[in-house]
Design an enzyme around this catalytic site. Structure first.
Site, PDB file in Angstrom:
ATOM      1  N   LYS A  37       0.825  -1.197   0.000  1.00 38.47           N
ATOM      2  CA  LYS A  37       0.000   0.000   0.000  1.00 38.47           C
ATOM      3  C   LYS A  37       0.863   1.253   0.000  1.00 38.47           C
ATOM      4  CE  LYS A  37      -0.345   0.113   5.036  1.00 38.47           C
ATOM      5  NZ  LYS A  37      -1.237   0.213   6.212  1.00 38.47           N
ATOM      6  N   ARG A 135     -10.487   0.437  15.012  1.00 39.03           N
ATOM      7  CA  ARG A 135     -10.442   1.144  13.732  1.00 39.03           C
ATOM      8  C   ARG A 135     -11.589   0.645  12.857  1.00 39.03           C
ATOM      9  NH1 ARG A 135      -4.579   1.496  10.968  1.00 39.03           N
ATOM     10  NH2 ARG A 135      -4.947  -0.726  10.616  1.00 39.03           N
ATOM     11  N   HIS A 165      -5.718  -6.797  13.277  1.00 41.23           N
ATOM     12  CA  HIS A 165      -4.455  -6.045  13.266  1.00 41.23           C
ATOM     13  C   HIS A 165      -4.061  -5.713  14.695  1.00 41.23           C
ATOM     14  CE1 HIS A 165      -1.232  -3.881  11.358  1.00 41.23           C
ATOM     15  NE2 HIS A 165      -1.511  -2.785  12.022  1.00 41.23           N
ATOM     16  N   ARG A 217       1.622 -11.013   7.334  1.00 41.55           N
ATOM     17  CA  ARG A 217       1.654  -9.804   6.514  1.00 41.55           C
ATOM     18  C   ARG A 217       2.965  -9.056   6.758  1.00 41.55           C
ATOM     19  NH1 ARG A 217      -3.400  -9.438   9.170  1.00 41.55           N
ATOM     20  NH2 ARG A 217      -2.686  -7.596  10.326  1.00 41.55           N
ATOM     21  N   TYR A 258      16.400  31.226   6.744  1.00 42.35           N
ATOM     22  CA  TYR A 258      15.280  31.976   7.306  1.00 42.35           C
ATOM     23  C   TYR A 258      15.319  31.991   8.831  1.00 42.35           C
ATOM     24  CZ  TYR A 258      13.134  31.669   2.657  1.00 42.35           C
ATOM     25  OH  TYR A 258      12.876  31.767   1.320  1.00 42.35           O
ATOM     26  N   CYS A 305      14.942  24.969   3.728  1.00 42.22           N
ATOM     27  CA  CYS A 305      14.082  25.783   2.877  1.00 42.22           C
ATOM     28  C   CYS A 305      13.204  24.884   2.006  1.00 42.22           C
ATOM     29  CB  CYS A 305      14.923  26.691   1.994  1.00 42.22           C
ATOM     30  SG  CYS A 305      16.137  27.682   2.889  1.00 42.22           S
ATOM     31  N   ASP A 307      13.323  24.437  -1.215  1.00 45.13           N
ATOM     32  CA  ASP A 307      14.041  23.786  -2.306  1.00 45.13           C
ATOM     33  C   ASP A 307      15.510  23.522  -2.014  1.00 45.13           C
ATOM     34  OD1 ASP A 307      11.652  24.354  -3.982  1.00 45.13           O
ATOM     35  OD2 ASP A 307      12.368  26.404  -3.731  1.00 45.13           O
TER      36      ASP A 307
END
Length: 370
Positions: A37, A135, A165, A217, A258, A305, A307
């Protein structure tokens, strides 16, 4: 013009080794389900699914039917379980693409029946038991019996499995996990024989062998990050790398990035690196993170930052623009893991593996031959 070298390398050969190790540790009569998933925890769903199946997995699991559809369109024919609760719409898509649906109540069974009738097919379902995760799933024997009654009224829906689970199988105290296991046995005693029973997640595979039942699993362990101590030499197989784009000298009193959170107390040499939170690197790791350049770990300084980020390379005078940077992975004797980044950012390794955005392409290497 060449694009910046900000990418993820996925070593499918190491994935193959991880799956083989888990397969060897599971009883021979027990099925192995590979959880793929969320784009295989960021590693590439189709590529990971195919490699896992070639390496010993029998089944696959996804969270939503759209993921299952993607795998079917990639040519994968193995059983695919949709772990999320069935809706009216997902029942239609699930049946259309021969996915195994998860049902938690009578209404979900009826939706599966309606979809099966529409497509002229049979619908396969697993009943989810809620043994303590709170859940989704049947919580009481009465709820299980109601699902069984509805299944008997829906001839096109076939019960092929049941699962639960664990909420805390990686915790220090296993008391609650053993209670979940007891509850699972109690609820599944109501179901017919011959169906697949499964409850062991990655943590339980390593520390609760009695929970293996008919299938286990493999999730985060398959990706090289077992959540508990294990003797299995499982290894991560995602490397995230980029490059230095600029190197500059700063003087005492100069600040970086920054908010001016870093102030140089002495002359420093600073490398600017082509990655930031716009690429999915966690901004919360600012001031704590490290990266690897020239085979050595160096500190990230100032705020990360969108980028770019900056690292102190004062002790590496040879570093220059264009040099390779490892954000996650190994260079020389130095290694940074998803768990390291998670600790710096105050999160978990799962989120780190999933965090990279679409502008960080993946390259799959060492793909096994079919």
């Amino acid at each position: 013009m060449e694009a910046r070298k900000n990418l993820r390398r996925i070593d499918l050969g190491q994935l193959q080794e991880n799956v083989k190790l888990i397969r060897a540790a599971v009883p021979s009569g027990t099925h192995l389900l590979a959880v793929v998933k969320a784009d295989a925890y960021g590693h590439g769903m189709a590529q990971v699914a195919k490699t896992a199946l070639l390496s010993g997995a029998d089944h696959l699991a996804v969270a939503i039917t759209e993921e299952g559809e993607t795998l079917r369109k990639a040519g994968i024919a193995a059983p695919i379980l949709v772990l999320g609760a069935t809706t009216e719409a997902s029942a239609m898509e699930g049946v259309a693409f021969d996915l195994t649906l998860t049902v938690c109540d009578a209404q979900m069974v009826r939706w599966a029946e309606a979809a099966a009738v529409k497509f002229g097919k049979s619908a396969c379902v697993h009943v989810k038991m809620d043994t303590g995760m709170s859940r989704i799933g049947c919580r009481t024997e009465a709820e299980v019996k109601d699902v069984l009654k509805t299944l008997a009224e829906c001839p096109h829906v076939h019960l092929t499995g049941t699962f639960t689970h664990f909420a805390d199988a990686d915790g220090e105290d296993m008391t609650f996990t053993y209670e979940q296991l007891r509850r699972f046995r109690q609820l599944t005693d109501l179901l017919p024989a011959g169906i697949i029973r499964h409850c062991a997640n990655s943590a339980a595979i390593h520390r609760l062998p009695e929970a293996a039942f008919d299938m286990v699993r493999a999730g985060i362990s398959m990706y090289g990050y077992p959540p508990v101590a294990t003797d299995m030499p499982l290894k991560p197989f995602m490397t995230w790398e980029t490059e230095v784009t600029y190197v500059k000298e700063i003087t005492p009193g100069d600040t970086v990035s920054y908010g001016r959170t870093f102030r140089a107390e002495a002359p420093r040499r600073v490398a600017t690196i082509a990655c930031g939170y716009g690429d999915g690197y966690h901004r919360a790791a600012s001031g704590k993170a490290q990266v690897i350049i020239a085979g050595r770990k160096v500190p990230v300084i100032g705020r990360i930052c969108m980028d770019q980020m900056m690292a102190d390379v004062t002790d590496l005078p040879e570093v220059k623009a264009g040099d390779r940077v490892v954000l996650m992975g190994t260079m020389g004797d130095a290694t940074i893991t998803a768990e390291d980044i998670a600790q710096w950012a105050g999160t978990i390794s799962y989120e780190v593996l999933l965090a990279a955005t679409n502008r960080v392409p993946r390259v799959w290497e060492n793909e096994p031959a079919e």
